[in-house]
Design a protein around this motif. Sequence first.
Motif: not given
Length: 400
Positions: A337-339, A347-352
């Motif tokens: 979560e948030g990584l 760059e990509i992020t996994f949304r919490k």
Amino acid sequence: MRRRHLLGAGLAIAVAGMAGSAMAQSEIKIGEINSYSLLPAFTEPYRKGWQLAVEEVNAAGGINGKKLVVISKDDGGKPADAQTAANELVSSENVAMLAGTFLSNIGLAVSDFANQKKVFFLAAEPLTDAITWSKGNRYTFRLRPSNYMQAAMLVEEAAKLPAKRWATIAPNYEYGQSAVAVFKKLMSEKRPDIQWVDEQWPPQGKIDAGPVVQAVAAANPEAILNVTFGADLVKLVREGNTRGLFKNRSVVSFLTGEPEYLDPLKDETPEGWIVTGYPWYDIKTPDHDKFLKAYQAKYNDYPRLGSIVGYQTIKAAAAILAKAKSTDPEKLIAATEGLSMPSPFGEITFRKIDHQSTLGAYVGKTALKDGKGVMVNSVYRKGADYLPGDAEVEKLRPKD
């Protein structure tokens, strides 16, 4: 002598057991599931992508010093078989997490299994919005941009078209139904003046293109939304070209710009369709150049979109495991979560809030070049720019 022999045998068994235990402790296993036999055009490049990623992860020291091992199973395109495979991977292979799946109905089946068994699941490809929203759960995360995200990217361009009368063609299962529903919703919000004059729902993988094309032509739309892919797309395009369906009509199409679906069209490729896809030949960024060189060096072939998805799935899994420093599902969730992490697309992020990654997609138009289909005028759309805000997501996603 007999006692000494038994002691020796017992010691050998104990040593072998210790060695086996040490071996198990020196590696981390991921269970991967996909429709390899059903959809090889996408899944074979996908497999090559994740195999390259495994090599890179292990060459760099593995996961906190432990070797990364992927155990892969074929679901044959059947949700029940996917759940059976998931159960075998968890109960017999003792994998740290599940990953993969292609078809949306199979992704939902494995997600449900993960939720019931409290196993971490990284969905690679399935695009239905239900995976992260209406049927989302705390154990499931998704890598690829969803139907909502790709629809929003396409609507941005489609809304500029003068066309008011629209028809849709989509496979009659979870993915097609989800894609049409969200495109219609977003398009009607931007263009309340349009009419939806026809819907065609051929069975996935079994399109009878003649009657479909005839029915759409009879409705006389000014524009068409297409959601078919693979062999169905080839049949639709061939029949549509023969009958003049696409002449003087705008077409907006999910996924058609991906090489695995565009390449088989060859010189039959219709020009000017607005599509999402992967123009690997036109992407000039350091992140993509690094991936492209490594992929071509290993396989002597160009990547497909499946190659990117497979590669990034394992890269994401490795980043999650490294941060968590544990295979405990709750710690994996907290780590994800948030990584944020690099990818060939940046760059990509996994949304919490909904466990959706911000991986984006390229939007452009189809064209013919040297007798084959290509994407032109393509622009990368960042996934984060096409996701709804937290307040809307909270209405869409059940509480964990």
